[in-house]
Design a protein around this motif. Structure first.
Motif, short mmCIF file in Angstrom:
data_model
loop_
_atom_site.label_atom_id
_atom_site.label_comp_id
_atom_site.label_asym_id
_atom_site.label_seq_id
_atom_site.Cartn_x
_atom_site.Cartn_y
_atom_site.Cartn_z
N CYS A 1 48.67 51.01 29.56
CA CYS A 1 47.49 50.24 29.19
C CYS A 1 47.59 49.76 27.74
CB CYS A 1 46.25 51.11 29.38
SG CYS A 1 44.69 50.28 29.04
N ALA B 1 43.48 45.14 29.95
CA ALA B 1 43.86 46.32 30.74
C ALA B 1 42.89 47.44 30.46
CB ALA B 1 45.28 46.75 30.39
N ARG B 2 42.76 48.32 31.45
CA ARG B 2 41.87 49.47 31.32
C ARG B 2 42.40 50.59 32.20
NH1 ARG B 2 37.00 45.91 33.99
NH2 ARG B 2 37.68 45.98 36.16
N ARG C 1 41.82 53.56 34.98
CA ARG C 1 40.93 53.87 36.10
C ARG C 1 41.24 55.28 36.59
NH1 ARG C 1 37.88 49.77 38.21
NH2 ARG C 1 36.54 51.57 38.64
N GLU D 1 44.52 49.43 35.34
CA GLU D 1 44.03 48.22 35.99
C GLU D 1 44.21 47.10 34.98
OE1 GLU D 1 40.43 47.42 39.04
OE2 GLU D 1 39.80 48.05 37.03
N TYR D 2 44.84 46.03 35.39
CA TYR D 2 45.12 44.94 34.45
C TYR D 2 44.74 43.61 35.07
CZ TYR D 2 49.29 43.84 37.17
OH TYR D 2 50.14 43.48 38.19
N TRP D 3 44.51 42.63 34.21
CA TRP D 3 44.04 41.32 34.65
C TRP D 3 45.21 40.39 34.93
CZ3 TRP D 3 39.85 39.38 36.61
CH2 TRP D 3 39.69 38.00 36.68
N TRP E 1 41.76 41.51 38.90
CA TRP E 1 42.14 42.86 38.48
C TRP E 1 43.07 43.49 39.52
CZ3 TRP E 1 41.45 44.48 33.73
CH2 TRP E 1 40.41 43.96 32.96
N GLU F 1 33.97 45.31 42.32
CA GLU F 1 34.11 44.46 41.15
C GLU F 1 33.18 45.00 40.07
OE1 GLU F 1 35.88 41.61 38.97
OE2 GLU F 1 36.35 41.98 41.07
#
Length: 198
Positions: free
Chosen positions: A18, A28-29, A31, A49-51, A57, A172
């Motif tokens: 991340c 990014a985050r 999870r 989790e990334y965009w 996502w 979401e």
């Protein structure tokens, strides 16, 4: 060699991944949830989790970047695109348990000495996921606030406190709502001192 020096668990792999994505300008985050690809149950796990501009996502599991790990666990998907039915964010697992569609004992850490499984453990993971969505990336088994350490001591009024956080984080993610919930709810917001089961 540097490539052989890293030692850590899923949270460490995911947090490093991340951080690298953020450094490269990719949203990014972390999870927190449960994966079914390391054993016969949904084991507690942390992923990134990334965009992706084209797809939204996506989930990525940095531990699976090692081909030996992927082969040992029979991974048949791209580690940078983990299917959402193979890794359930904690809110999704909580909602399945609350609806009666899932056995709470199927989620957690199947430690033979002291199994960390059940609704109480999933609720704690919901709390960790809400914190992580607010860039408070704690250790995997940090606990605080209301809850229990076994299902027998986890009354319905306390269980109900996790329904809204689970609803907001299961699909979401409406970030503004999750941010407000985290800021306003002392039971969800990480205090200066936590208890670590690690």
């Amino acid at each position: 060699e540097p490539a052989d020096r890293f030692v850590g668990g899923c949270r460490d792999f995911s947090l490093l991944h991340c951080s690298m994505l953020r450094h490269a300008g990719v949203p990014a985050r972390i999870r927190v949830g449960f994966a079914d690809y390391f054993g016969p149950h949904y084991g507690d796990h942390v992923v990134t989790e990334y965009w992706d501009a084209g797809r939204g996502w996506l989930l990525a599991d940095a531990q699976l970047a090692d081909p030996m790990v992927a082969v040992a666990h029979g991974i048949d998907f791209d580690p940078m695109d983990v299917p959402r039915d193979r890794f359930l964010v904690a809110g999704t697992a909580w909602r399945a348990i609350r609806s009666g569609g899932a056995d709470p004992r199927a989620y957690g850490h199947q430690n033979p000495v002291r199994p960390l499984v059940g609704a109480w453990f999933v609720a704690g993971s919901v709390r960790l996921d809400v914190a992580a969505l607010n860039k408070v990336e704690t250790l995997l088994w940090d606990i605080w606030g209301v809850g229990a350490d076994r299902d027998e001591d986890f009354p319905e009024d306390v269980r109900a406190l996790f329904d809204l956080p689970a609803e907001l984080t299961a699909g979401e993610v409406p970030f503004d709502a999750v941010r407000k919930l985290y800021a306003d709810d002392e039971g969800l917001r990480a205090p200066k001192t936590v208890t670590s089961l690690a």
